[in-house]
Design a protein around this motif. Sequence first.
Motif, PDB file in Angstrom:
ATOM      1  N   SER A   3      -7.138  -4.722  -4.611  1.00 55.94           N
ATOM      2  CA  SER A   3      -5.686  -4.619  -5.024  1.00 55.94           C
ATOM      3  C   SER A   3      -6.039  -4.973  -6.976  1.00 55.94           C
ATOM      4  O   SER A   3      -6.937  -5.256  -6.795  1.00 55.94           O
ATOM      5  CB  SER A   3      -5.116  -6.107  -4.628  1.00 55.94           C
ATOM      6  OG  SER A   3      -6.071  -7.187  -5.045  1.00 55.94           O
TER       7      SER A   3
ATOM      8  N   THR B 204       1.092  -1.976   0.042  1.00 56.35           N
ATOM      9  CA  THR B 204       0.030   0.160   0.064  1.00 56.35           C
ATOM     10  C   THR B 204       0.865   1.274  -0.155  1.00 56.35           C
ATOM     11  O   THR B 204       1.889   1.938   0.889  1.00 56.35           O
ATOM     12  CB  THR B 204      -1.606   0.155   0.763  1.00 56.35           C
ATOM     13  OG1 THR B 204      -1.916  -0.991   1.223  1.00 56.35           O
ATOM     14  CG2 THR B 204      -1.902   1.280   0.911  1.00 56.35           C
TER      15      THR B 204
ATOM     16  N   THR C 133      -2.561  -2.105  -3.400  1.00 58.69           N
ATOM     17  CA  THR C 133      -4.264  -1.379  -2.464  1.00 58.69           C
ATOM     18  C   THR C 133      -4.627  -1.021  -3.076  1.00 58.69           C
ATOM     19  O   THR C 133      -3.273   0.246  -2.767  1.00 58.69           O
ATOM     20  CB  THR C 133      -3.697  -2.217  -0.850  1.00 58.69           C
ATOM     21  OG1 THR C 133      -2.918  -3.354  -1.123  1.00 58.69           O
ATOM     22  CG2 THR C 133      -4.994  -1.635  -0.511  1.00 58.69           C
TER      23      THR C 133
END
Length: 280
Positions: A170, A3, A155
Amino acid sequence: MFTSPGPLVFQLGPVSIRWYGLLIAMAVLLGLLLASWLGRRRGIDPALIADLLPLLVLGAVVGARIYYVALEWRQYQDDWRGVFAIWRGGIAIHGALIGGTLVTILFCRWRRQPFWALLDVLVPAVALGQAIGRWGNFFNSEAFGLPTNLPWALTIPMANRPAQFIEQASFHPTFLYESLWNLGVCALLLLLFRLGSQGRLRLPAGALSCTYLMAYSAGRFWIEGLRLDPLCLFSQPPFCAGGLRMAQLMSLLLILLGGAGLLWLYRIRRPLPDPSGVSP
């Protein structure tokens, strides 16, 4: 899966430093160092490249913005002031290549320099700069691809997801694919440059530039097919009408242009370059 930590490096009151700007500055600096080093090996004064750099960056940014606005005019036709709001995003690499090339042509005419010899020492630096700059997309959670569950998926925050994929978390990290591809292109160009400098490969002026066009465009063509934010000619993303994506169309044109350039260069049977790597 991984992320993004967000676009800000830090913020101190009204002053904020963003990753995208920091990465672009790093790309410009490292590109200057690489182009200067290559230029010395071809007998090009590094001061000449330093003089060109600010004009090249300006031309690339202006070209990238004009290209994007022209293809996304529906966003700006009722808000012409937004055309100048580049800090909101909206630039395109093919526009940057066009703008940068035009500036380099004018600069070479002004300073009476050989265009192709100069361009050949710039393109490895361009590829390196693209590899670094693409990581700005990671920090901005943008320029990602189709949903995927692969281990290296990215993400994406809900606010950055297209409406069609709001329930998907995702996505393909297409910025990463292009960054790695561009590093490979840079390595290929440096290898060819070295072989040409050693006299082990006939490398006429312009050959590296044509190779860059073909190598970069081949990667961009397939990566663009994964992206959810393409520039479309006739319709809205993420699905362009008839599958026509402008970056893929431009990539095909550049592959053909680069191939035609290499064919022309090697059919005229130029002699081997001198040890400095400069062809006559």
